[in-house]
Design a protein around this motif. Sequence first.
Motif, PDB file in Angstrom:
ATOM      1  N   PHE A  58      -1.353   3.081  -0.764  1.00 27.67           N
ATOM      2  CA  PHE A  58      -2.263   2.185   0.040  1.00 27.67           C
ATOM      3  C   PHE A  58      -1.692   2.391   1.410  1.00 27.67           C
ATOM      4  O   PHE A  58      -0.757   3.147   1.773  1.00 27.67           O
ATOM      5  CB  PHE A  58      -2.321   0.654   0.150  1.00 27.67           C
ATOM      6  CG  PHE A  58      -2.201  -0.264  -1.023  1.00 27.67           C
ATOM      7  CD1 PHE A  58      -3.991  -0.425  -1.542  1.00 27.67           C
ATOM      8  CD2 PHE A  58      -1.736  -0.038  -1.758  1.00 27.67           C
ATOM      9  CE1 PHE A  58      -4.805  -0.970  -2.243  1.00 27.67           C
ATOM     10  CE2 PHE A  58      -2.354  -1.201  -3.431  1.00 27.67           C
ATOM     11  CZ  PHE A  58      -3.252  -1.514  -3.607  1.00 27.67           C
ATOM     12  N   ASP A  59      -2.746   2.708   2.130  1.00 27.35           N
ATOM     13  CA  ASP A  59      -2.497   3.197   3.980  1.00 27.35           C
ATOM     14  C   ASP A  59      -2.243   2.177   4.786  1.00 27.35           C
ATOM     15  O   ASP A  59      -1.727   0.963   4.073  1.00 27.35           O
ATOM     16  CB  ASP A  59      -4.236   3.511   4.526  1.00 27.35           C
ATOM     17  CG  ASP A  59      -5.446   3.153   4.780  1.00 27.35           C
ATOM     18  OD1 ASP A  59      -4.292   2.139   4.944  1.00 27.35           O
ATOM     19  OD2 ASP A  59      -6.020   3.384   4.268  1.00 27.35           O
ATOM     20  N   SER A  86      -2.496   0.088   6.834  1.00 29.16           N
ATOM     21  CA  SER A  86      -3.453  -0.702   7.512  1.00 29.16           C
ATOM     22  C   SER A  86      -3.261  -1.986   6.109  1.00 29.16           C
ATOM     23  O   SER A  86      -3.512  -2.749   6.390  1.00 29.16           O
ATOM     24  CB  SER A  86      -4.463  -0.423   7.926  1.00 29.16           C
ATOM     25  OG  SER A  86      -5.733   0.101   7.182  1.00 29.16           O
ATOM     26  N   GLN A  87      -3.500  -1.184   5.122  1.00 30.03           N
ATOM     27  CA  GLN A  87      -3.931  -2.147   3.842  1.00 30.03           C
ATOM     28  C   GLN A  87      -2.476  -2.437   3.191  1.00 30.03           C
ATOM     29  O   GLN A  87      -2.293  -4.104   3.185  1.00 30.03           O
ATOM     30  CB  GLN A  87      -4.396  -0.684   2.799  1.00 30.03           C
ATOM     31  CG  GLN A  87      -5.324  -0.882   2.843  1.00 30.03           C
ATOM     32  CD  GLN A  87      -6.107   0.463   1.599  1.00 30.03           C
ATOM     33  OE1 GLN A  87      -4.780   1.616   1.486  1.00 30.03           O
ATOM     34  NE2 GLN A  87      -7.497   0.517   1.775  1.00 30.03           N
ATOM     35  N   ASN A  88      -1.055  -1.609   4.140  1.00 26.26           N
ATOM     36  CA  ASN A  88       0.517  -2.142   3.809  1.00 26.26           C
ATOM     37  C   ASN A  88       0.418  -3.425   4.846  1.00 26.26           C
ATOM     38  O   ASN A  88       0.789  -3.940   3.945  1.00 26.26           O
ATOM     39  CB  ASN A  88       0.892  -1.283   3.878  1.00 26.26           C
ATOM     40  CG  ASN A  88       1.323   0.078   2.488  1.00 26.26           C
ATOM     41  OD1 ASN A  88       1.317  -0.649   1.461  1.00 26.26           O
ATOM     42  ND2 ASN A  88       1.285   0.663   3.031  1.00 26.26           N
TER      43      ASN A  88
END
Length: 128
Positions: free
Chosen positions: A8-9, A11-13
Amino acid sequence: MQSSNYEFDGSQNVLIGQLASRMKFVSIFLIIAGVLTVVFGLLGSGDGIGSMISGIADFLIGIWTYQASTAFKRIVDTQGQDIENLMGALGELRKLYTLQYWVLIITLVALVIVFGLGVVLGLFSALG
């Protein structure tokens, strides 16, 4: 792209990390509330057995929410295992919602039985 290597990138993290943090807070609250409710039920405060059943349910919901929060946090803290960790977190959520599902089913069945008994007893008292 292999799913086992998906990451996950940033912002997803952040989103997953915030979810894990809030779940952990809620879980600790539920665990404490569940233990206190069981203790008060044992001491005779409240409605006794009903309080203890409610407390046990809150405690279990708290434990499984905590486990799910830990699994979601692992997504943020590790690399190379995001999908595996996500599946673990979803498994923990499945436990949580399975418990809530069955508690609701049992409650609804109990309400139908109590309502039915009330109607039947009401008819008998009206006839007798």
